[in-house]
Design a protein around this motif. Structure first.
Motif, mmCIF file in Angstrom:
data_model
loop_
_atom_site.group_PDB
_atom_site.id
_atom_site.type_symbol
_atom_site.label_atom_id
_atom_site.label_comp_id
_atom_site.label_asym_id
_atom_site.label_seq_id
_atom_site.Cartn_x
_atom_site.Cartn_y
_atom_site.Cartn_z
ATOM 1 N N ASP A 304 -37.131 -14.788 79.984
ATOM 2 C CA ASP A 304 -38.345 -15.596 80.041
ATOM 3 C C ASP A 304 -38.030 -17.092 79.927
ATOM 4 O O ASP A 304 -37.566 -17.562 78.882
ATOM 5 C CB ASP A 304 -39.293 -15.168 78.919
ATOM 6 N N SER A 305 -38.284 -17.834 80.988
ATOM 7 C CA SER A 305 -37.996 -19.269 81.005
ATOM 8 C C SER A 305 -38.881 -20.053 80.042
ATOM 9 O O SER A 305 -38.569 -21.195 79.689
ATOM 10 C CB SER A 305 -38.166 -19.814 82.427
ATOM 11 N N ASN A 306 -39.990 -19.457 79.608
ATOM 12 C CA ASN A 306 -40.873 -20.128 78.651
ATOM 13 C C ASN A 306 -40.349 -20.048 77.212
ATOM 14 O O ASN A 306 -40.824 -20.782 76.338
ATOM 15 C CB ASN A 306 -42.274 -19.506 78.713
ATOM 16 N N VAL A 307 -39.396 -19.139 76.986
ATOM 17 C CA VAL A 307 -38.862 -18.927 75.637
ATOM 18 C C VAL A 307 -37.608 -19.768 75.394
ATOM 19 O O VAL A 307 -37.388 -20.274 74.291
ATOM 20 C CB VAL A 307 -38.545 -17.430 75.420
ATOM 21 N N TYR A 308 -36.781 -19.923 76.437
ATOM 22 C CA TYR A 308 -35.481 -20.568 76.275
ATOM 23 C C TYR A 308 -35.441 -21.938 76.937
ATOM 24 O O TYR A 308 -35.864 -22.099 78.088
ATOM 25 C CB TYR A 308 -34.388 -19.696 76.898
ATOM 26 N N ASP A 309 -34.893 -22.925 76.211
ATOM 27 C CA ASP A 309 -34.716 -24.243 76.806
ATOM 28 C C ASP A 309 -33.256 -24.500 77.193
ATOM 29 O O ASP A 309 -32.926 -25.544 77.738
ATOM 30 C CB ASP A 309 -35.200 -25.350 75.871
#
Length: 411
Positions: A304-309
């Motif tokens: 999930d790209s929203n979880v990891y920066d």
């Protein structure tokens, strides 16, 4: 056994002196990195690997026709640099007939799992027989005419790191042929703890041939003695085994490997994380292969790209011609600042599974089971078990193993 008694008394004397006289100069080969538990000792005297103790094992080799099981880590350390064991023995007129090479090859430049063919060493002209190609166990024909086999490879103390499987198969072949084995011991950088799931007999493979925990807390020499005396070789045979022990090392000490043991374990951080991140090998998650931070990060395009920066893109490089998620932008975590580990944790793989957009892509079930040693771990993760709940199910087997392990500790 005479030199073993001498070794134990020497170590005892040293620690008595240390307790009364304070610290000595740190050995150049040893790094003292932060640890999570204060009882991990600081090293204050030079560790002497068995390969450096030529006065002990050279008399056992003189006049014998031998084979050497070796790779790029099989070295004798000098004041500056090192000399490969094979080169040193040849210069001393030891009659080496051939070299057996494990996974990654004699020079350590093949990918993980890559098929390695037999060849000839350009420098020495010796025949190189691959034990990670057509066969993983020396054939009786390949042992013909030998008087003994010398084994010297740096291990990292993780069950699915295949050098110990190679060692076991070499021991089996030599037991069948009636050829003695001399093993030169080296420190285990993960030798200060025991943890992880224990291999179940139904799941044994080249990634785990005996019923030991994932991290078993023994040097390769201690483990060889265990295999032999517990009758774990095929047919319950025993090989004529001599282990040349280390000097000035204990299980509580930290040891920084001066030579990377395989292409994708480049430094201390990767080695301390390998028991935990190595479980990703049985998934479609990239664990840093195809970057310069192997086993120091994890990620995938379907996390999930929203979880990891944190992001990175695996590309072909030394040790990984075709990494997972090659050329894809991966979302995940950077672990390069991790301190020395004292346990196996499932937190990373639970985190990745929880945050997979498509969970059907996550597990490579057959491979994961071989790495875990059981088929329960995948089910536990899929069912939402926590790290603590999973680790609780390992403890009974770990305690049983510790009782066996205690009989074979040399340090």
């Amino acid at each position: 056994m005479l030199f073993l008694s001498y070794f134990k008394s020497t170590v005892l004397l040293w620690f008595l002196v240390l307790a009364t006289c304070g610290n000595k100069t740190k050995a150049e080969a040893i790094a003292t990195t932060p640890t999570k538990k204060p009882q991990i000792a600081q090293i204050t005297k030079e560790i002497i690997v068995a390969a450096n103790q030529t006065e002990v094992y050279l008399p056992l080799l003189k006049g014998k026709k031998i084979a050497v099981v070796a790779n790029q880590t099989s070295v004798i350390f000098k004041t500056e640099g090192h000399t490969h064991l094979v080169d040193s023995l040849l210069s001393l007129d030891i009659d080496i007939k051939q070299v057996f090479a494990p996974e990654h090859g004699f020079r350590g430049d093949f990918d993980a799992g890559e098929h390695v063919k037999n060849s000839t060493d350009i420098k020495t002209g010796l025949d190189l027989i691959s034990l990670h190609g057509k066969n993983r166990k020396p054939s009786q024909e390949q042992l013909e005419g030998l008087d003994l086999v010398l084994f010297d490879i740096q291990d990292v103390g993780v069950r699915f790191y295949t050098y110990i499987s190679t060692m076991q198969l070499v021991m089996e072949a030599c037991a069948e042929k009636g050829i003695p084995v001399i093993l030169l011991d080296r420190p285990n950088p993960n030798g200060h703890y025991i943890d992880g799931p224990t291999m179940e007999p139904s799941n044994t493979s080249f990634l785990g041939m005996t019923e030991i925990p994932l991290v078993y807390g023994m040097t390769i020499g201690e483990y060889a003695n265990m295999i032999n005396d517990e009758l774990w070789l095929e047919g319950a045979k025993k090989v004529d085994l001599t282990v040349i022990p280390l000097e000035n090392w204990t299980h509580e000490m930290f040891y920084s490997l001066p030579i990377r043991p395989s292409p994708n374990l480049p430094n201390d951080t990767s080695i301390t994380l390998y028991p935990s991140l190595g479980m990703f090998e049985g998934t479609n998650i990239n664990a840093g292969r195809g970057t310069e931070f192997q086993f120091q990060r994890y990620g995938a395009s379907f996390l999930d790209s929203n979880v990891y920066d944190f992001t990175y893109t695996p590309e072909p490089n030394f040790g990984s011609k075709h990494p997972k998620e090659e050329g894809k932008l991966c979302y995940g975590k950077d672990l390069t600042k991790m301190e020395r580990m004292n346990e196996v944790t499932m937190d990373y793989i639970i985190d990745a599974y929880t945050n997979s957009v498509d969970k059907s892509k996550f597990f490579l079930t057959s491979g994961f089971t071989k790495h875990a040693g059981n088929n329960r771990l995948q089910k536990q993760i899929e069912a939402g078990a926590t790290n603590a709940e999973i680790k609780a199910t390992w403890q009974e087997d770990i305690e049983k193993f510790k009782k066996i392990r205690a009989k074979y500790l040399l340090y």
